[in-house]
Design a protein around this motif. Sequence first.
Motif, PDB file in Angstrom:
ATOM      1  N   SER A 129       0.667  -1.194  -0.061  1.00 48.42           N
ATOM      2  CA  SER A 129       0.075   0.034  -0.193  1.00 48.42           C
ATOM      3  C   SER A 129       0.822   1.304   0.100  1.00 48.42           C
ATOM      4  O   SER A 129       2.220   1.381  -0.076  1.00 48.42           O
ATOM      5  CB  SER A 129      -0.915  -0.176   1.350  1.00 48.42           C
ATOM      6  N   ALA A 130       0.245   2.400   0.061  1.00 52.06           N
ATOM      7  CA  ALA A 130       0.687   3.786   0.194  1.00 52.06           C
ATOM      8  C   ALA A 130       2.059   3.788   1.116  1.00 52.06           C
ATOM      9  O   ALA A 130       1.853   3.236   2.409  1.00 52.06           O
ATOM     10  CB  ALA A 130       0.003   4.792   0.349  1.00 52.06           C
ATOM     11  N   GLY A 131       3.144   4.296   1.052  1.00 52.19           N
ATOM     12  CA  GLY A 131       4.376   4.290   1.808  1.00 52.19           C
ATOM     13  C   GLY A 131       5.304   3.424   1.315  1.00 52.19           C
ATOM     14  O   GLY A 131       6.402   3.586   1.837  1.00 52.19           O
ATOM     15  N   ALA A 132       4.981   2.414   0.414  1.00 52.55           N
ATOM     16  CA  ALA A 132       6.123   1.274   0.192  1.00 52.55           C
ATOM     17  C   ALA A 132       7.012   1.998  -1.120  1.00 52.55           C
ATOM     18  O   ALA A 132       6.508   2.507  -1.975  1.00 52.55           O
ATOM     19  CB  ALA A 132       5.114  -0.042  -0.414  1.00 52.55           C
ATOM     20  N   VAL A 133       8.053   1.679  -1.020  1.00 55.77           N
ATOM     21  CA  VAL A 133       9.172   1.903  -1.910  1.00 55.77           C
ATOM     22  C   VAL A 133       9.557   0.325  -2.919  1.00 55.77           C
ATOM     23  O   VAL A 133       9.685  -0.398  -2.429  1.00 55.77           O
ATOM     24  CB  VAL A 133      10.419   2.551  -1.410  1.00 55.77           C
ATOM     25  N   LEU A 134       9.325   0.740  -4.050  1.00 54.63           N
ATOM     26  CA  LEU A 134       9.627  -0.396  -4.926  1.00 54.63           C
ATOM     27  C   LEU A 134      11.058  -0.193  -5.939  1.00 54.63           C
ATOM     28  O   LEU A 134      11.108   1.014  -5.977  1.00 54.63           O
ATOM     29  CB  LEU A 134       8.663  -0.696  -5.897  1.00 54.63           C
ATOM     30  N   GLY A 135      11.640  -1.064  -6.147  1.00 56.51           N
ATOM     31  CA  GLY A 135      12.662  -0.904  -6.900  1.00 56.51           C
ATOM     32  C   GLY A 135      14.163  -0.660  -6.555  1.00 56.51           C
ATOM     33  O   GLY A 135      14.826  -0.048  -6.901  1.00 56.51           O
ATOM     34  N   GLN A 136      14.473  -0.993  -5.190  1.00 53.56           N
ATOM     35  CA  GLN A 136      15.514  -0.815  -4.428  1.00 53.56           C
ATOM     36  C   GLN A 136      16.796  -1.662  -4.720  1.00 53.56           C
ATOM     37  O   GLN A 136      17.956  -1.356  -4.611  1.00 53.56           O
ATOM     38  CB  GLN A 136      15.364  -0.835  -2.901  1.00 53.56           C
ATOM     39  N   ALA A 137      16.320  -2.751  -5.242  1.00 51.57           N
ATOM     40  CA  ALA A 137      17.393  -3.925  -5.622  1.00 51.57           C
ATOM     41  C   ALA A 137      18.694  -3.305  -6.403  1.00 51.57           C
ATOM     42  O   ALA A 137      19.570  -3.587  -5.729  1.00 51.57           O
ATOM     43  CB  ALA A 137      16.758  -5.296  -6.219  1.00 51.57           C
ATOM     44  N   PRO A 138      18.643  -2.654  -7.630  1.00 62.64           N
ATOM     45  CA  PRO A 138      19.497  -2.060  -8.195  1.00 62.64           C
ATOM     46  C   PRO A 138      20.603  -1.459  -7.670  1.00 62.64           C
ATOM     47  O   PRO A 138      21.646  -1.260  -7.700  1.00 62.64           O
ATOM     48  CB  PRO A 138      18.959  -1.660  -9.528  1.00 62.64           C
ATOM     49  N   MET A 139      20.020  -0.582  -6.712  1.00 67.71           N
ATOM     50  CA  MET A 139      21.147   0.101  -5.941  1.00 67.71           C
ATOM     51  C   MET A 139      22.163  -0.755  -5.151  1.00 67.71           C
ATOM     52  O   MET A 139      23.071  -0.336  -4.893  1.00 67.71           O
ATOM     53  CB  MET A 139      20.444   0.921  -4.409  1.00 67.71           C
ATOM     54  N   TYR A 140      21.762  -1.858  -4.942  1.00 68.23           N
ATOM     55  CA  TYR A 140      22.756  -2.812  -4.253  1.00 68.23           C
ATOM     56  C   TYR A 140      23.399  -3.793  -5.242  1.00 68.23           C
ATOM     57  O   TYR A 140      24.074  -5.090  -4.879  1.00 68.23           O
ATOM     58  CB  TYR A 140      21.980  -3.584  -2.956  1.00 68.23           C
ATOM     59  N   GLY A 141      23.379  -3.756  -6.543  1.00 66.96           N
ATOM     60  CA  GLY A 141      23.551  -4.585  -7.658  1.00 66.96           C
ATOM     61  C   GLY A 141      22.707  -5.969  -7.832  1.00 66.96           C
ATOM     62  O   GLY A 141      23.456  -6.837  -8.424  1.00 66.96           O
ATOM     63  N   LEU A 142      21.625  -5.930  -7.383  1.00 69.27           N
ATOM     64  CA  LEU A 142      21.016  -7.133  -7.560  1.00 69.27           C
ATOM     65  C   LEU A 142      19.602  -6.929  -8.379  1.00 69.27           C
ATOM     66  O   LEU A 142      19.312  -5.842  -8.727  1.00 69.27           O
ATOM     67  CB  LEU A 142      20.172  -7.297  -5.841  1.00 69.27           C
ATOM     68  N   SER A 143      19.109  -8.104  -8.754  1.00 64.09           N
ATOM     69  CA  SER A 143      17.995  -8.231  -9.741  1.00 64.09           C
ATOM     70  C   SER A 143      16.511  -7.926  -8.700  1.00 64.09           C
ATOM     71  O   SER A 143      16.683  -8.031  -7.611  1.00 64.09           O
ATOM     72  CB  SER A 143      17.846  -9.436 -10.305  1.00 64.09           C
ATOM     73  N   TYR A 144      15.626  -7.389  -9.628  1.00 61.52           N
ATOM     74  CA  TYR A 144      14.385  -7.003  -8.824  1.00 61.52           C
ATOM     75  C   TYR A 144      13.759  -8.619  -8.289  1.00 61.52           C
ATOM     76  O   TYR A 144      13.797  -9.354  -8.945  1.00 61.52           O
ATOM     77  CB  TYR A 144      13.401  -6.607  -9.956  1.00 61.52           C
ATOM     78  N   THR A 145      13.555  -8.469  -7.106  1.00 58.35           N
ATOM     79  CA  THR A 145      12.825  -9.760  -6.533  1.00 58.35           C
ATOM     80  C   THR A 145      11.262  -9.571  -6.009  1.00 58.35           C
ATOM     81  O   THR A 145      11.069  -8.449  -5.930  1.00 58.35           O
ATOM     82  CB  THR A 145      13.744 -10.126  -5.228  1.00 58.35           C
TER      83      THR A 145
END
Length: 145
Positions: A129-145
């Motif tokens: 819901s509102a407040g969730a952040v999506l797409g953080q994985a590439p900041m750590y060199g990871l694939s989207y999970t």
Amino acid sequence: NSDDLSLTTMFVFVPVSVLDEVAALMKAEQTRKMEHYITKMFARAMHVSPKLCLRRARLFRLQEFPRTHVLLHMGDRPPLGTAQLALVVEGQVSLVGPRPADRGYQRYLELRGGCRKASSVPPWCELVSAGAVLGQAPMYGLSYT
């Protein structure tokens, strides 16, 4: 009927100066909302200073998507230069993907009817819901999970 004089056409005339004023008010309201999303929601979710986020406000965009829009693809690993973070500000987002390996779930399937093919296993789904952040994985060199 062209002979019917009872038909009329009505117009509303608005001076351009009023339209400019309305546009300015709408832009101010949009800026206020954007600052709220950045300082209250995004900064809190990312544990970053609201002032720092506000200084970088020009980097943020507010977008609406239809219900069936695919935002990220599980397994993708975009380059850091093109990756984007997405903050859910209204509504809900379905995270859908293959069911994680779960021994308890596998035992449950075996007890219910023996072996099942992987394709018949229902996908994993979670609502955020509102407040969730999506797409953080590439900041750590990871694939989207």
